[in-house]
Design an enzyme around this catalytic site. Structure first.
Site, PDB file in Angstrom:
ATOM      1  N   ASP A 463       1.048  -1.366  -0.125  1.00  0.00           N
ATOM      2  CA  ASP A 463       0.094   0.102   0.214  1.00  0.00           C
ATOM      3  C   ASP A 463       0.968   1.257  -0.132  1.00  0.00           C
ATOM      4  O   ASP A 463       2.092   1.190   0.179  1.00  0.00           O
ATOM      5  CB  ASP A 463      -0.966  -0.282   1.119  1.00  0.00           C
ATOM      6  CG  ASP A 463      -1.990   0.923   1.229  1.00  0.00           C
ATOM      7  OD1 ASP A 463      -2.212   1.291   0.029  1.00  0.00           O
ATOM      8  OD2 ASP A 463      -2.468   1.456   2.378  1.00  0.00           O
ATOM      9  N   GLU A 466       2.923   4.925  -4.049  1.00  0.00           N
ATOM     10  CA  GLU A 466       2.906   5.987  -5.196  1.00  0.00           C
ATOM     11  C   GLU A 466       4.193   6.589  -5.262  1.00  0.00           C
ATOM     12  O   GLU A 466       4.700   6.875  -6.266  1.00  0.00           O
ATOM     13  CB  GLU A 466       1.526   6.852  -5.004  1.00  0.00           C
ATOM     14  CG  GLU A 466       0.192   6.441  -5.189  1.00  0.00           C
ATOM     15  CD  GLU A 466      -0.163   5.357  -4.079  1.00  0.00           C
ATOM     16  OE1 GLU A 466       0.466   5.726  -3.028  1.00  0.00           O
ATOM     17  OE2 GLU A 466      -0.923   4.443  -4.418  1.00  0.00           O
ATOM     18  N   ASP A 541      -9.294   4.034  -2.467  1.00  0.00           N
ATOM     19  CA  ASP A 541      -9.974   4.623  -1.549  1.00  0.00           C
ATOM     20  C   ASP A 541     -10.992   5.526  -2.191  1.00  0.00           C
ATOM     21  O   ASP A 541     -11.315   6.615  -2.043  1.00  0.00           O
ATOM     22  CB  ASP A 541      -9.159   5.695  -0.687  1.00  0.00           C
ATOM     23  CG  ASP A 541      -8.000   4.974  -0.047  1.00  0.00           C
ATOM     24  OD1 ASP A 541      -8.009   3.539   0.062  1.00  0.00           O
ATOM     25  OD2 ASP A 541      -7.437   5.656   0.840  1.00  0.00           O
TER      26      ASP A 541
HETATM   27  C1  GLC Z   1      -4.682   3.468   2.466  1.00  0.00           C
HETATM   28  C2  GLC Z   1      -5.413   2.529   1.744  1.00  0.00           C
HETATM   29  C3  GLC Z   1      -6.483   1.582   2.357  1.00  0.00           C
HETATM   30  C4  GLC Z   1      -5.922   1.357   3.797  1.00  0.00           C
HETATM   31  C5  GLC Z   1      -5.392   2.456   4.488  1.00  0.00           C
HETATM   32  C6  GLC Z   1      -4.886   2.130   5.831  1.00  0.00           C
HETATM   33  O1  GLC Z   1      -5.622   4.539   2.408  1.00  0.00           O
HETATM   34  O2  GLC Z   1      -5.764   2.620   0.312  1.00  0.00           O
HETATM   35  O3  GLC Z   1      -6.890   0.706   1.819  1.00  0.00           O
HETATM   36  O4  GLC Z   1      -7.279   0.837   4.560  1.00  0.00           O
HETATM   37  O5  GLC Z   1      -4.628   3.093   3.691  1.00  0.00           O
HETATM   38  O6  GLC Z   1      -3.767   1.021   5.743  1.00  0.00           O
END
Ligand code: GLC
Length: 839
Positions: A463, A466, A541
């Site tokens: 995650d 980017e 998100d």
């Molecule tokens: C980011 C991710 C989301 C996750 C959050 C906390 O926003 O896109 O899916 O729950 O981080 O890790």
């Protein structure tokens, strides 16, 4: 940009006061270092630095100022040198090499001449041509590129020759000293555009501008751009569906694609050319042109060049449950019990979001919340669950933390041009960021997964890669920070878009080393061209609203048309409060998507299939069960994707390109070869219009037959969405199960949908052990079914190939005659030929 006060308050609410403060510091620091190292060889100091910093204050991260004035075009053509499969053309101020990679793939590489000063003496008046058996690529005397087919009809051409422009300005502050390369292609005013990775846009991308710069939008809705995963690959479909061509930009720097917004008859591409005195080959513009009669063939060629998904483990096709976050251990155990005992909803995997870690330190566990992860995971395995853990790229800058200490000692983190390690804020506080573009770092990072793998973790969720940092919208690593770029060297302006791709690569390669005979499962939020080789992806998100549900389908379709096929979205939506109806409608669509995971935000209530009680629970359970019965079919579609790049979720134009209605249709889709799915995307709707393209179709629920092309008004009460089966298909289905490895596919039911009169249709069923790499050694079984209509009877020919033995099992066939007839059941079918009559 959103109001700074709003951003501050939102930051404090979501992440707390201190991290928000760190974000503000990061925003200031970003501008400071970008001003300081605008020319890394001559860093600014003192007053000039202060003035440059003040000028940069209004410049947001990832800004893309419009290019300045054109400073060069190729000028007149001076000489041409021909080689086998290549053409080198020298112009007064630039040169181009046009090379045929294959008869339908051509690479065009421009390089401005040093100083761009050479003046023409005797220029050539004739276009230079490179011919392949399929194409002719022309370079006109002023430098315009065009491709034509073998009979000379132009397929695609540039409206103007490539040109180089000066750097743009934002509110008085020059964005570094770079330039732009500008490409202008001529297109028919009603040509259609697809691809470009992840876009919150309609399927046909026409009429808008898209930026290629991977960005965490925090949360997004229709129209927001760019998002987490860009791919600079554009497909152009001729308005009558006659042929398609594609352009893949071979540059990871920022770029902007104007798809007919400024001029409906042109595609404008502005490519940012960062001035990097430590880098090489400034000004180079290189792209690949693909040509094929159909989008499907084009994608096959595109994925041949950029790679395809590996065969993910079969459990990856199961239902996944997630939230931010399930903890402590007892909560996870209760969730598992709820699936298996309380509500009896099938599920294969539970995802652990950031709270499982010790203070968000990657590769650690919070031992108060999870005292014995190994035992917990072993127990979950015992119940048939897999466990996927999130891993973020930011490594907490904490000298007592082994990953940070080790990474620092071994030089694994990104650095400023002056050698200091770059530190920026994200979940754990201030963090260092591994330079995944360095092969040494990828190996180190991959190996760091050892403890997770030894604890039993089955998959990794990459995650924030980017990479996203805390602070203003789009906050990331500042441009001057250096990267290895696989030995080529460069700064973040070139490495940014490659960061997520390389993190996913490090992860997948690490998992493959740590468990050599197990298929890695990685999902990544960010990526770039080719990320499909390493990971699956989800659309992150979004919001819990109907507009976001509606938006999901075209996003998934265009991702598939960019090579990234194993995708899905947070079922029920991420931010906000889903209603039972929204969750159910979202789930009904997602059971036909490759990645089927419910997930939600830190502050949202639980979003589980039972969270809204009845009637939603029963409907959700039924649809998830249906997915499990469809596993043989879905797994075959996944296998097909690994072989040809064909996405699992396809726009209708994939199979019906000569039908213009399909070119913009993005509220229904094909799932694999046989199913047409029309999800319900509107609140309160209990029926919807469905377009059936040419041919005979069977209603999946009632067997009613319909002849396309036709628009139908179809009943869609809460417990059902319209699904149709293409005549001639054999849809293999398995028994009910709670998780994919619970039992063998026994009985295997072959659903036969007789083809139209006189027709013959081929279908496949691919099988293997679903977990190991034995299939690469021939341990698979490819079942091929040919269904033929023969004077009112159907004729089934079933042949098998490969060494995998599915074990003893019963195979039955159900013939869906349609037209009010009950389906006919054949008790035990074996490979060979069989003719089945009605009645
Ligand atoms: C980011 C991710 C989301 C996750 C959050 C906390 O926003 O896109 O899916 O729950 O981080 O890790």
């Amino acid at each position: 940009m959103a109001n700074p006060l709003f951003l501050l308050l939102r930051g404090i609410q979501t992440i707390g006061l201190r991290p928000t403060w760190n974000g503000v510091v990061h925003a200031v620091r970003t501008r400071w270092v970008e001003a300081k190292f605008a020319d890394p060889k001559r860093p600014l100091r003192g007053l000039p630095l202060l003035l440059a910093f003040l000028r940069r204050i209004p410049v947001p991260p990832g800004a893309f100022p419009p290019p300045g004035p054109v400073i060069a075009t190729p000028g007149p053509l001076l000489s041409v040198r021909e080689e086998e499969n290549a053409l080198h053309c020298h112009f007064a101020r630039a040169s181009v090499t046009v090379q045929a990679f294959a008869s339908d793939i051509i690479q065009v590489s421009w390089q401005p001449e040093a100083g761009m000063l050479r003046e023409a003496t005797a220029s050539l008046k004739q276009a230079a041509e490179l011919r392949t058996p399929l194409l002719c690529c022309r370079v006109s005397p002023d430098g315009r590129i065009a491709i034509a087919n073998a009979s000379g009809d132009t397929l695609a051409e540039e409206a103007a020759p490539v040109s180089w422009a000066a750097g743009g300005e934002i509110k008085g502050a020059t964005e570094e000293r770079p330039s732009y390369a500008l490409l202008r292609w001529r297109v028919p005013p009603n040509a259609h555009f697809y691809g470009l990775g992840e876009r919150a846009a309609p399927l046909d991308l026409r009429g808008r501008v898209y930026i290629n710069w991977n960005t965490d939008p925090r949360t997004y809705g229709p129209g927001d751009d760019p998002l987490y995963l860009c791919v600079p690959f554009l497909i152009v479909l001729h308005p009558d569906g006659r042929h398609a061509w594609g352009l893949l930009l071979e540059s990871s720097a920022r770029s902007r694609f104007d798809l007919g917004q400024a001029d409906p008859e042109s595609v404008g591409i502005d490519l940012y050319l960062p001035h990097d005195p430590q880098g090489q080959g400034w000004g180079k513009v290189s792209y690949l042109l693909f040509y094929a009669p159909t989008v499907a063939q084009l994608l096959e060629r595109f994925t041949e060049v950029t790679g395809r998904h590996p065969l993910f483990p079969r459990w990856a096709l199961g239902y996944h449950q997630c939230r931010w976050s399930y903890y402590p251990e007892e909560r996870v155990r209760r969730l598992a019990r709820d699936f298996r005992e309380t509500y009896r909803v099938p599920c294969d995997s539970i995802h652990l979001d950031i709270h499982y870690m010790d203070g968000y330190r990657v590769f650690t566990w919070d031992r108060r919340r999870f005292p014995d992860p190994k035992r917990l995971i072993a127990d979950l395995h015992g119940q048939g669950f897999k466990v996927v853990t999130i891993v973020d790229p930011g490594v907490k800058a904490d000298r007592k933390y082994r990953v940070f200490k080790d990474g620092l000692a071994r030089g694994m983190f990104c650095r400023y041009p002056d050698g200091r390690v770059f530190i920026g804020p994200v979940w754990p506080g201030n963090c260092a960021f591994p330079d995944f573009t360095d092969p040494r770092v990828r190996e180190w990072w991959g190996d760091l997964h050892r403890d997770l793998v030894e604890a039993g973790v089955d998959g990794i969720w990459d995650d924030m890669n980017e990479p996203a940092l805390f602070g203003e919208d789009g906050a990331t690593i500042p441009g001057p920070v250096r990267h290895n770029l696989d030995g080529a060297g460069g700064d973040h302006r070139v490495a940014h878009n490659l960061y997520g791709l390389n993190m996913a690569r490090a992860t997948a390669e690490g998992l493959a080393r740590l468990a050599p005979d197990r298929r890695p499962f990685v999902i990544t939020r960010s990526g770039w061209t080719g990320v499909q080789r390493y990971a699956a992806h989800w659309t992150a998100d979004n919001r819990s609203d109907w507009a976001s549900l509606r938006q999901t389908l075209p996003m998934v379709l265009n991702l598939g048309l960019s090579g990234i096929a194993f995708t899905g979205s947070d079922i029920g939506g991420f931010e906000g409060f889903a209603t039972g109806e929204l969750f159910t409608r979202w789930l009904q669509m997602s059971v036909f998507f490759p990645f089927c995971r419910a997930h939600t935000y830190l502050f949202s209530p639980d979003q589980e299939p039972w969270s809204w009680g009845e009637p939603y629970l029963s409907i959700n359970r039924e649809f998830i069960r249906l997915r499990y019965r469809l596993l043989p079919y879905l797994y075959t579609a996944l296998w097909q994707c690994t072989q040809t790049g064909a996405p699992i979720v396809r726009p209708l134009l994939w199979a019906f390109q000569d039908d213009p209605t399909t070119h913009t249709l993005d509220d229904e889709f094909l799932c694999g070869d046989a199913l047409l799915v029309a999800p319900v995307l509107e609140e309160g709707a209990t029926r919807r219009r469905v377009y059936l393209p040419a041919g005979l179709w069977y209603d999946f629920w009632t067997d009613e037959r319909h002849e396309g092309p036709a628009w139908l008004e179809v009943e869609a009460p809460l417990e059902r969405i319209p699904v149709f089966v293409r005549a001639g298909a054999v849809v293999p289905m398995g028994p009910d199960m709670d998780y994919v490895s619970q039992r063998p596919t026994d009985p295997l039911t072959l659903h036969l949908y007789p083809p139209a009169e006189g027709q013959e249709v081929v279908s496949f069923l691919y099988e293997d052990d679903g977990e190991t790499l034995a299939y690469r050694r021939g341990e698979y079984r490819l079942n091929r079914f040919v269904l033929r209509e023969d004077g009112g009877q159907v004729d089934l020919t079933w042949t098998v190939e490969g060494a995998f033995d599915p074990g003893p099992r019963r195979v039955e066939a159900l013939v869906h005659w349609g037209g009010g007839c009950e389906p006919a059941r054949l008790e035990s079918v074996v490979p060979g030929r069989r003719t089945i009559g009605r009645g």
